[in-house]
Scaffold this motif. Structure first.
Motif, PDB file in Angstrom:
ATOM      1  N   ARG A   1      -5.002  17.617  41.852  1.00 44.15           N
ATOM      2  CA  ARG A   1      -6.421  17.441  42.153  1.00 44.15           C
ATOM      3  C   ARG A   1      -7.034  18.821  42.376  1.00 44.15           C
ATOM      4  O   ARG A   1      -6.902  19.428  43.427  1.00 44.15           O
ATOM      5  N   TYR A   2      -7.675  19.325  41.355  1.00 38.42           N
ATOM      6  CA  TYR A   2      -8.242  20.665  41.390  1.00 38.42           C
ATOM      7  C   TYR A   2      -9.697  20.625  41.843  1.00 38.42           C
ATOM      8  O   TYR A   2     -10.451  19.740  41.458  1.00 38.42           O
ATOM      9  N   LEU A   3     -10.080  21.622  42.617  1.00 40.76           N
ATOM     10  CA  LEU A   3     -11.458  21.753  43.066  1.00 40.76           C
ATOM     11  C   LEU A   3     -12.183  22.696  42.120  1.00 40.76           C
ATOM     12  O   LEU A   3     -11.925  23.902  42.101  1.00 40.76           O
ATOM     13  N   ASP A   4     -13.060  22.145  41.323  1.00 40.61           N
ATOM     14  CA  ASP A   4     -13.786  22.939  40.337  1.00 40.61           C
ATOM     15  C   ASP A   4     -15.152  23.354  40.881  1.00 40.61           C
ATOM     16  O   ASP A   4     -15.680  22.749  41.824  1.00 40.61           O
ATOM     17  N   GLN A   5     -15.707  24.382  40.268  1.00 38.75           N
ATOM     18  CA  GLN A   5     -17.029  24.840  40.679  1.00 38.75           C
ATOM     19  C   GLN A   5     -18.051  23.722  40.501  1.00 38.75           C
ATOM     20  O   GLN A   5     -18.106  23.051  39.479  1.00 38.75           O
ATOM     21  N   GLY A   6     -18.841  23.512  41.526  1.00 37.98           N
ATOM     22  CA  GLY A   6     -19.832  22.455  41.493  1.00 37.98           C
ATOM     23  C   GLY A   6     -19.367  21.152  42.096  1.00 37.98           C
ATOM     24  O   GLY A   6     -20.186  20.241  42.303  1.00 37.98           O
ATOM     25  N   ASP A   7     -18.063  21.039  42.375  1.00 38.09           N
ATOM     26  CA  ASP A   7     -17.558  19.812  43.009  1.00 38.09           C
ATOM     27  C   ASP A   7     -18.035  19.732  44.455  1.00 38.09           C
ATOM     28  O   ASP A   7     -18.222  20.756  45.124  1.00 38.09           O
TER      29      ASP A   7
END
Length: 381
Positions: free
Chosen positions: A67-73
């Motif tokens: 579960r990756y935290l991407d920009q804008g999340d």
């Protein structure tokens, strides 16, 4: 994603129970939509989904979740994220905490008391926390595929040595999933109480398992274990319980018992973990080394530090007395930075060494909490 976010919490065979309880309560819960109810779950990528139907499970031993935290999340969309570096605010707070800890170390009296007989405090710990151990931790075979090999029906004679603190936390799950009639598991702990608990366990079978008291940093080998006979050594949250002065002897003992090509499966605390940052005054023994409230000790590792240790590069000039009462601040030479110049063969190849970072989120209080663990596989040369 619950299997991913709870794995390391379940792995804690250490007295961070209150912290584990707090963080485990923040685990992402798997939910299945009620009949006739439309949700957006199915439209989410698998690693972002709550729905077990779409939930990816770990297969790569050094993937640590997906579960990756991407920009804008939205950080507070879920309760946990994998592979998240600490933010600037947390780093600043951590350094403030470390400075406060160094300024208020453990007293000389207490330092001698805690270092002189560490097993005493672990005995008390296991006496008070017996019911919290020996769970079936399925994540072990996900993270360390070698355990699939040694427990396979056709694997032939295999010896697995688990070294405490909390021995049995991995031994019993291995036996629960074992199909190899020729597998023998030795579970050793420096706590007599831990060994008593293992031997009284309903699944303790002397045909398959042997539990004994053994200090991994002693000069003796485990009872019933000879040199060059062990296929796999499990060290799950044990190395952090040792004083830095004990590391060399412990590594050499593990090297002695393993067969050539034998493997060490390792997991422990990393520097900057929430458990370290939260320590208050009067808990600091020396850099990255602390006393918990129950008297047990814990060290928080750097990746490069572990690579040196398991390669066999030990510090030169370090005191050999376990009860040395000097802290890093008072005696900068107690843990010198220059590696030993002794010409010795490398003990282990570092096959894998990773940093498992996870951010847990309290959505109600809008809080972010960072966990950090080290995980490695080391192979005897």
């Amino acid at each position: 994603m619950a299997a991913v976010t709870t794995a390391a919490v379940d792995a804690v065979s250490s007295p961070d129970l209150e912290l584990a309880k707090q963080t485990s309560a923040l685990t992402v819960q798997e939910t299945t939509p009620e009949a006739g109810t439309e949700t957006k779950t199915a439209q989410l990528p698998p690693h972002r989904s709550h729905d077990p139907q779409y939930n990816m499970k770990r297969s790569d031993p050094f993937m640590f979740g997906s579960r990756y935290l991407d920009q804008g999340d939205d950080v507070f969309e879920f309760n946990a994220w994998d592979h998240v570096e600490t933010d600037d605010a947390y780093k600043e707070y951590s350094e403030q905490q470390f400075a406060m800890q160094r300024a208020s170390p453990v007293s000389e009296f207490d330092k001698n008391r805690f270092n002189s007989d560490p097993a005493r405090f672990w005995n008390l710990f296991y006496k008070n926390n017996t019911a919290n151990f020996f769970k079936n931790r399925k994540w072990l075979q996900q993270e360390f595929p070698v355990l699939h090999r040694v427990t396979a029906e056709d694997a032939g004679p295999q010896i697995v040595l688990e070294v405490g603190a909390g021995a049995g936390n991995t031994a019993f799950p291995i036996l629960a999933n074992n199909k190899n009639p020729k597998l023998k598991v030795h579970a050793c702990d420096f706590s007599k109480k831990a060994v008593e608990v293992m031997r009284s366990h309903a699944e303790y079978n002397t045909d398959l398992m042997q539990a004994d008291v053994w200090d991994v940093a002693s000069e003796e080998l485990p009872p019933g274990v000879e040199e060059n006979t062990v296929d796999v050594v499990l060290m799950i949250f044990i190395f952090s319980a040792l004083s830095p002065l004990q590391w060399e002897q412990a590594v050499r003992n593990i090297h002695r018992v393993l067969k050539p090509g034998g493997e060490v499966c390792f997991r422990d605390y990393g520097r900057g973990d929430l458990a370290q940052v939260r320590f208050k005054k009067g808990r600091y023994l020396e850099e990255n080394f602390y006393i918990r409230g129950d008297g047990t000790r814990v060290y928080f590792f750097e990746k490069d530090e572990l690579a040196r240790i398991w390669s066999g590069v030990f510090k030169a000039g370090a005191p050999t007395n376990e009860n040395n009462n000097e802290t890093c601040d008072n005696a900068p030479d107690s843990l010198p930075q220059e590696p030993s110049t002794t010409k010795e063969p490398q003990l282990f190849d570092v096959e894998e060494l990773g940093v498992d970072r996870r951010m847990l989120v309290n959505r109600a209080k809008r809080l972010k909490m960072y966990r950090c663990w080290m995980q490695g596989r080391f192979r005897k040369k």
